[in-house]
Design a protein around this motif. Structure first.
Motif, PDB file in Angstrom:
ATOM      1  N   ALA A  96       0.837  -1.193   0.000  1.00 37.26           N
ATOM      2  CA  ALA A  96       0.000   0.000   0.000  1.00 37.26           C
ATOM      3  C   ALA A  96       0.875   1.249   0.000  1.00 37.26           C
ATOM      4  CB  ALA A  96      -0.921  -0.005   1.214  1.00 37.26           C
ATOM      5  N   ILE A  97       0.454   2.256  -0.757  1.00 37.86           N
ATOM      6  CA  ILE A  97       1.171   3.531  -0.787  1.00 37.86           C
ATOM      7  C   ILE A  97       0.666   4.377   0.371  1.00 37.86           C
ATOM      8  CG2 ILE A  97       1.671   5.608  -2.127  1.00 37.86           C
ATOM      9  CD1 ILE A  97       1.235   4.017  -4.649  1.00 37.86           C
ATOM     10  N   LYS A  98       1.498   4.573   1.350  1.00 44.10           N
ATOM     11  CA  LYS A  98       1.136   5.331   2.544  1.00 44.10           C
ATOM     12  C   LYS A  98       1.747   6.727   2.481  1.00 44.10           C
ATOM     13  CE  LYS A  98       1.142   1.105   5.350  1.00 44.10           C
ATOM     14  NZ  LYS A  98       1.714   0.429   6.547  1.00 44.10           N
ATOM     15  N   PRO A  99       1.153   7.688   3.165  1.00 44.97           N
ATOM     16  CA  PRO A  99       1.760   9.027   3.217  1.00 44.97           C
ATOM     17  C   PRO A  99       3.181   8.962   3.746  1.00 44.97           C
ATOM     18  CG  PRO A  99      -0.464   9.062   4.108  1.00 44.97           C
ATOM     19  CD  PRO A  99      -0.125   7.616   3.901  1.00 44.97           C
ATOM     20  N   SER A 100       4.079   9.630   3.056  1.00 42.21           N
ATOM     21  CA  SER A 100       5.486   9.621   3.446  1.00 42.21           C
ATOM     22  C   SER A 100       6.134  10.938   3.063  1.00 42.21           C
ATOM     23  CB  SER A 100       6.227   8.457   2.780  1.00 42.21           C
ATOM     24  OG  SER A 100       6.321   8.666   1.384  1.00 42.21           O
ATOM     25  N   SER A 101       7.346  11.116   3.516  1.00 42.72           N
ATOM     26  CA  SER A 101       8.104  12.334   3.196  1.00 42.72           C
ATOM     27  C   SER A 101       8.861  12.219   1.890  1.00 42.72           C
ATOM     28  CB  SER A 101       9.092  12.630   4.339  1.00 42.72           C
ATOM     29  OG  SER A 101       9.973  11.527   4.521  1.00 42.72           O
ATOM     30  N   LEU A 102       8.661  11.119   1.180  1.00 38.25           N
ATOM     31  CA  LEU A 102       9.362  10.920  -0.085  1.00 38.25           C
ATOM     32  C   LEU A 102       8.853  11.921  -1.117  1.00 38.25           C
ATOM     33  CD1 LEU A 102      11.480   8.866  -1.143  1.00 38.25           C
ATOM     34  CD2 LEU A 102       9.577   7.615  -2.178  1.00 38.25           C
ATOM     35  N   ARG A 103       9.763  12.604  -1.788  1.00 43.58           N
ATOM     36  CA  ARG A 103       9.378  13.641  -2.738  1.00 43.58           C
ATOM     37  C   ARG A 103      10.071  13.390  -4.070  1.00 43.58           C
ATOM     38  NH1 ARG A 103       7.053  17.676   0.444  1.00 43.58           N
ATOM     39  NH2 ARG A 103       7.020  19.162  -1.274  1.00 43.58           N
ATOM     40  N   GLY A 104       9.400  13.804  -5.139  1.00 44.16           N
ATOM     41  CA  GLY A 104       9.968  13.694  -6.469  1.00 44.16           C
ATOM     42  C   GLY A 104      10.607  15.000  -6.900  1.00 44.16           C
ATOM     43  N   LYS A 105      10.658  15.228  -8.199  1.00 45.78           N
ATOM     44  CA  LYS A 105      11.223  16.464  -8.724  1.00 45.78           C
ATOM     45  C   LYS A 105      10.298  17.629  -8.411  1.00 45.78           C
ATOM     46  CE  LYS A 105      13.611  14.079 -12.504  1.00 45.78           C
ATOM     47  NZ  LYS A 105      13.755  13.917 -13.973  1.00 45.78           N
ATOM     48  N   GLU A 106      10.900  18.780  -8.092  1.00 43.57           N
ATOM     49  CA  GLU A 106      10.128  19.953  -7.706  1.00 43.57           C
ATOM     50  C   GLU A 106      10.694  21.203  -8.367  1.00 43.57           C
ATOM     51  OE1 GLU A 106      10.277  20.219  -3.510  1.00 43.57           O
ATOM     52  OE2 GLU A 106       9.183  18.351  -3.147  1.00 43.57           O
ATOM     53  N   ALA A 107       9.797  22.120  -8.701  1.00 39.63           N
ATOM     54  CA  ALA A 107      10.216  23.435  -9.182  1.00 39.63           C
ATOM     55  C   ALA A 107      10.590  24.307  -7.988  1.00 39.63           C
ATOM     56  CB  ALA A 107       9.103  24.062 -10.011  1.00 39.63           C
ATOM     57  N   GLY A 108      10.872  25.560  -8.244  1.00 44.10           N
ATOM     58  CA  GLY A 108      11.330  26.440  -7.178  1.00 44.10           C
ATOM     59  C   GLY A 108      10.296  26.715  -6.109  1.00 44.10           C
ATOM     60  N   ASN A 109       8.997  26.489  -6.410  1.00 38.16           N
ATOM     61  CA  ASN A 109       7.961  26.775  -5.423  1.00 38.16           C
ATOM     62  C   ASN A 109       7.804  25.685  -4.378  1.00 38.16           C
ATOM     63  OD1 ASN A 109       6.635  24.755  -6.883  1.00 38.16           O
ATOM     64  ND2 ASN A 109       5.423  26.232  -8.054  1.00 38.16           N
ATOM     65  N   GLY A 110       8.495  24.545  -4.535  1.00 41.80           N
ATOM     66  CA  GLY A 110       8.458  23.494  -3.532  1.00 41.80           C
ATOM     67  C   GLY A 110       7.241  22.610  -3.576  1.00 41.80           C
ATOM     68  N   LEU A 111       6.360  22.757  -4.563  1.00 43.29           N
ATOM     69  CA  LEU A 111       5.199  21.877  -4.688  1.00 43.29           C
ATOM     70  C   LEU A 111       5.658  20.490  -5.125  1.00 43.29           C
ATOM     71  CD1 LEU A 111       2.724  24.359  -6.385  1.00 43.29           C
ATOM     72  CD2 LEU A 111       2.504  23.373  -4.108  1.00 43.29           C
ATOM     73  N   HIS A 819      -1.104  31.062  -1.367  1.00 45.96           N
ATOM     74  CA  HIS A 819      -1.388  30.511  -0.038  1.00 45.96           C
ATOM     75  C   HIS A 819      -0.346  29.472   0.360  1.00 45.96           C
ATOM     76  CE1 HIS A 819      -5.937  31.563  -0.522  1.00 45.96           C
ATOM     77  NE2 HIS A 819      -5.187  32.625  -0.318  1.00 45.96           N
ATOM     78  N   HIS A 820       0.072  28.638  -0.584  1.00 44.72           N
ATOM     79  CA  HIS A 820       1.053  27.593  -0.271  1.00 44.72           C
ATOM     80  C   HIS A 820       2.354  28.201   0.241  1.00 44.72           C
ATOM     81  CE1 HIS A 820       4.276  24.669  -1.285  1.00 44.72           C
ATOM     82  NE2 HIS A 820       3.396  23.789  -0.836  1.00 44.72           N
ATOM     83  N   ALA A 821       2.697  29.402  -0.241  1.00 44.83           N
ATOM     84  CA  ALA A 821       3.923  30.080   0.208  1.00 44.83           C
ATOM     85  C   ALA A 821       3.733  30.821   1.527  1.00 44.83           C
ATOM     86  CB  ALA A 821       4.406  31.052  -0.864  1.00 44.83           C
ATOM     87  N   GLY A 822       2.514  30.768   2.089  1.00 42.71           N
ATOM     88  CA  GLY A 822       2.291  31.386   3.396  1.00 42.71           C
ATOM     89  C   GLY A 822       1.765  32.797   3.353  1.00 42.71           C
ATOM     90  N   TRP A 823       1.119  33.193   2.233  1.00 39.12           N
ATOM     91  CA  TRP A 823       0.614  34.554   2.091  1.00 39.12           C
ATOM     92  C   TRP A 823      -0.896  34.531   1.869  1.00 39.12           C
ATOM     93  CZ3 TRP A 823       3.272  39.204   2.398  1.00 39.12           C
ATOM     94  CH2 TRP A 823       4.657  39.109   2.505  1.00 39.12           C
TER      95      TRP A 823
END
Length: 889
Positions: A96-111, A819-823
């Motif tokens: 099962a794919i569980k929520p994790s901190s594993l991240r793929g490629k990201e642009a400068g906005n961190g999404l 909003h994602h950037a905290g504004w």
């Protein structure tokens, strides 16, 4: 068919032949009966058709998928061309794919949901055996998780994820190149009627070139420039220029209108000293200043705000390079807001004769920004000190034929380049009389901003001049009888060469001739590059995706045996991993060791060739690509006689209607690139050619002279009296993260949206906040002068009812990213979203064939996000305004 035909021998032979043909093709694919697996059916079709990557545009949906989207009754509205259509196949026994901190490629906005193309997004089952438990993800993230848990069944998808392009910032169209294009039009006398020089205007008025100017206007850019939007500024200002040119009160005095407003009185007529005694004028700059009148060759300078053909500045300027002083030319007194002159019909030259007001403003930065600017300036000065200590090298190859040669490689020592600017002391600003926008707290004007030219353009050294100088030195050596002596007495190593004159370095060789001369060797490799074509499709056409032939794949997915291009962006021409057609190669600051090997791309059909100068300290920016979305590039390839015959047959079956919808243009013809490399001795020569400033032309790269300044178009936001929104907005711009101003390749999926959206800049570029040095206007009458916020021009406000679904989602993604950037924006409305045709990363000529781009503006009320409730409320406001998700109608 006649009765009894199937019983004949001829019929039985045809049936047997048909059966054999079907058997060779294999069984037909089985259709899934599970309605919940519609996405998997699309993906299976994609993988089956995954034949030739060059026949599709990875930034468009496959044709079969697009047809399903267009026929979907649940799809509200029109223009839905970006969805997630691929499914990642799971191992039935997988974890099962569980929520994790594993991240793929990201642009400068961190999404964390970023993909280079539409083919890099997937639906995936979190539990392999639960059909409806599906989530959205990206190829890079899924590939990392699958390898971590050992689930390697999706080989095609893993291979595709490994070939995905990495996130990168895309530079906007080079403003320096746009300025050079503008200079070319000036040399063609296209703007002579707007010159401040009377003789130039009279020549244009007499008819020498006026018909050409009219013809150019009729064939102008279909995208309305800054002055053509809003209040028809461009038309009215051009009429003002014509009126100014026809005035009989002008005198023969011609001076710099853009530097010294007091000197313009002679242009429009004499005025009494009493009338202008109480009004400030700009002091005459020193001769070393780029703004001195002596540095403006004819037909420069031009009457400000009378034509809208100046380049639009969309390039970011670092804080330490923003001008410290700003001389604001405001004949209509727009800076006073309430007391401005409403007479917009009087030409500029006549207006400055009656009101020669030039006010001085200073750059005002927040303490943190001021400290960051000083630090960046010091780092830039250190970098320039290091970069200007050493010179570069330039090479001339001895022969265009392969084999040994008795002629050495010519290695030319270039002088160190001049220092680049690390600060800008002053600039000039010219306010247009009419506003392009207004609100409850501010007024926005289109302005012309005059800056030092070397802020945008670097000094150059002419390679043609360097080559000619080297040939003259070699000819002098031959005439003096020193050539043979020099070749027969080489120096072993570069450090052994003490004299400043010509010297032969490198004694090791492949072979020697009958004499004592050391011989080098030239090796040449040939590479065939296919033809590159492009098809420009009108934005009004309904054609969404057109393969090069009927048999080409609509939705390829890479197989393990195929190798898609490393750069899958539609911006650049794909040439199947062939080496670029670079004519020259240079090494900056390197000594040629004995027996060293020097390579040169593109061997010409001449005896000697000069390598191109490159500055190793600053790599060149990638060339802007052709039109995204509306431009399709197809590398032509040779697939053999059988495939060629099939392609001809398929082309013959195309309808005339399809051929009329799309016209194919040849971007690059097929050619053979010869890559040469040299090993052996080199003759070292010091050139006498000096670096030239951007305004100093030698004649090889262009004729004529240009001023030491360049004028670009931006917008100036002015504030009403006793209002603090403008100051807060300026502080917010300085606090925003860098990715708010950056353009990135690829797409993001921005929750709560489910479809990919482009990752362009979120807000306009910030060009400084300026406050008046003397708020009393420098006169005996106290007056209010507005501060000035300089920003990038980003178009006009949107009309939500006229946007397609893709555009609405892109507009909504701006506030979601905010909003994602905290504004928190606190003023989200249609008037605060601007749109323009095309992307700033494209050249202006390509933008009319491209898609829209959007920006979020007006941050006077914006603040740091402190509550999830206020965020949810503003997101609901955006969805309601744009009719998305549960607010769709």
């Amino acid at each position: 068919m006649k009765r009894g035909f199937l019983k004949t021998k001829k019929a039985k032979q045809r049936v047997a032949k048909a059966v054999d043909s079907e058997s060779s093709r294999g069984p037909p694919p089985k259709k899934s009966k599970d309605k919940n697996h519609k996405g998997e059916r699309i993906d299976a079709t994609s993988r089956a058709e995954y034949a030739d990557f060059g026949t599709i545009d990875p930034h468009k949906l496959p044709k079969s998928v697009q047809e399903q989207v267009d026929n979907d009754e649940s799809c509200v509205g029109y223009g839905k061309n970006r969805i997630i259509f691929r499914c990642w196949p799971r191992d039935p026994n997988g974890q099962a794919i569980k929520p994790s901190s594993l991240r793929g490629k990201e642009a400068g906005n961190g999404l964390d949901l970023w993909g280079a193309t539409l083919y890099d997004f997937y639906h995936v089952r979190r539990l392999p055996n639960v059909p409806n438990y599906i989530t959205n993800s990206t190829g890079s993230r899924l590939a990392k998780w699958m390898r971590q848990v050992g689930e390697l069944t999706a080989k095609d998808e893993l291979y595709w994820a490994d070939k995905e392009e990495h996130p990168r910032e895309i530079p906007v169209a080079d403003i320096g190149e746009l300025i050079r294009c503008y200079d070319t039009r000036v040399r063609l006398s296209m703007y002579d009627q707007y010159s401040t020089r009377k003789e130039v205007r009279e020549k244009a008025k007499s008819g020498s070139g006026s018909s050409y100017i009219a013809e150019v206007r009729d064939e102008g850019n279909p995208v309305p420039p800054v002055g053509d939007q809003g209040d028809n500024i461009g038309t009215n200002q051009e009429e003002e220029a014509v009126q100014a040119a026809n005035q009989d009160v002008e005198k023969d005095t011609t001076t710099s209108v853009q530097l010294n407003e007091a000197m313009q009185a002679g242009e429009a007529g004499e005025t009494s000293p009493e009338k202008c005694a109480d009004q400030p004028a700009a002091p005459l700059p020193s001769i070393d200043s780029p703004f001195h009148p002596d540095h403006y060759p004819s037909p420069h300078p031009f009457i400000p705000c009378t034509h809208d053909r100046n380049p639009v500045l969309q390039q970011r300027i670092p804080l330490h390079l923003l001008p410290k002083k700003l001389h604001v030319h405001d004949p209509w007194n727009k800076l006073s807001i309430d007391e401005s002159d409403a007479d917009h019909e009087t030409p500029w030259l006549s207006k400055v004769a009656n009101r020669r007001v030039v006010r001085t403003y200073s750059l005002s930065l927040a303490p943190e920004s001021k400290e960051a600017a000083l630090k960046a300036q010091k780092l830039a000065e250190i970098a320039e000190d290091e970069a200007t200590e050493k010179g570069g090298l330039m090479h001339i190859f001895p022969s265009n034929k392969e084999g040994p040669t008795e002629e050495p490689l010519i290695e030319i020592i270039l002088p160190p380049r001049p220092r680049r600017r690390t600060q800008v002391e002053e600039a000039h600003l010219y306010l247009a009389p009419r506003a392009v926008g207004s609100g409850n707290h501010s007024v926005v004007h289109s302005v012309e901003w005059e800056l030092p030219r070397d802020l945008f353009m670097d000094a150059r050294i002419c390679k043609t001049c360097v080559e000619l100088d080297a040939r003259r030195q070699i000819q002098k050596l031959k005439d003096d009888g020193k050539w043979e002596e020099l070749l027969n007495n080489p120096v072993g190593k570069p450090e052994e060469a003490q004299q400043a004159g010509p010297v032969l370095v490198g004694t090791e060789s492949l072979q020697t001739s009958g004499s004592n001369r050391t011989v080098g060797h030239v090796t040449i490799e040939e590479h065939e590059l296919p033809e590159v074509t492009a098809s420009f499709i009108s934005p009004d056409d309904e054609l969404l995706d057109r393969p090069s032939g009927e048999n080409s794949a609509d939705a390829p997915a890479p197989t393990s045996g195929g190798d898609p291009p490393a750069n899958s962006s539609s911006d650049s021409a794909q040439t199947n991993d062939a080496k670029p057609d670079v004519e020259m190669d240079a090494v900056d600051g390197q000594d040629l060791e004995p027996g060293a090997k020097v390579e040169q791309d593109e061997v010409p059909d001449v005896e000697m060739k000069v390598d191109e100068i490159q500055d190793s300290e600053e790599p060149s920016a990638p060339a802007p690509g052709v039109d995204k979305g509306k431009c399709k590039e197809e590398p032509e390839q040779d697939h053999g006689d059988e495939e060629h015959a099939d392609s001809e047959e398929s082309e013959g079956e195309e309808s005339e209607e399809e051929q009329s919808e799309e016209e194919i243009f040849t971007v690059e013809p097929p050619r053979v690139v010869r890559i040469a490399s040299y090993s052996g001795p080199a003759l070292r020569i010091h050139t006498n050619v000096k670096w030239r400033s951007p305004w100093d032309l030698c004649g090889h790269g262009g004729s004529g002279t240009v001023p030491r300044t360049a004028t670009v178009t931006v917008v100036a936001k002015l504030s009403i009296e006793h209002d603090h929104h403008l100051a807060r907005e300026a502080n917010n711009y300085q606090s925003f993260p860098d990715h708010f101003f950056q353009h990135w390749n690829g797409y993001n999926v921005m929750p709560p949206l489910h479809d990919p959206v482009p990752v362009g800049a979120l807000c306009p570029q910030f060009y400084g906040y300026y406050t008046p040095d003397d708020p009393s206007d420098g006169t005996s009458r106290p007056n209010y002068l507005s501060p000035i916020l300089l920003l990038e021009y980003c178009g006009t406000e949107i009309d939500p009812d006229e946007l397609c679904i893709d555009d609405k989602q892109e507009c909504a993604s701006l506030v979601f990213r905010f909003h994602h950037a905290g504004w928190l924006h606190e003023s989200f409305a249609a008037r605060n979203i601007l749109w323009q045709q095309g992307k700033p990363t494209e050249w202006p000529i390509q933008r009319s064939y491209s898609t829209k781009s959007f920006r979020l503006i007006d941050f006077g009320r914006s603040r740091k996000l402190d509550s999830s409730l206020t965020r949810a409320s503003e997101e609901d406001t955006a969805l309601r305004l744009l009719h998305l998700l549960h607010h769709a109608c």
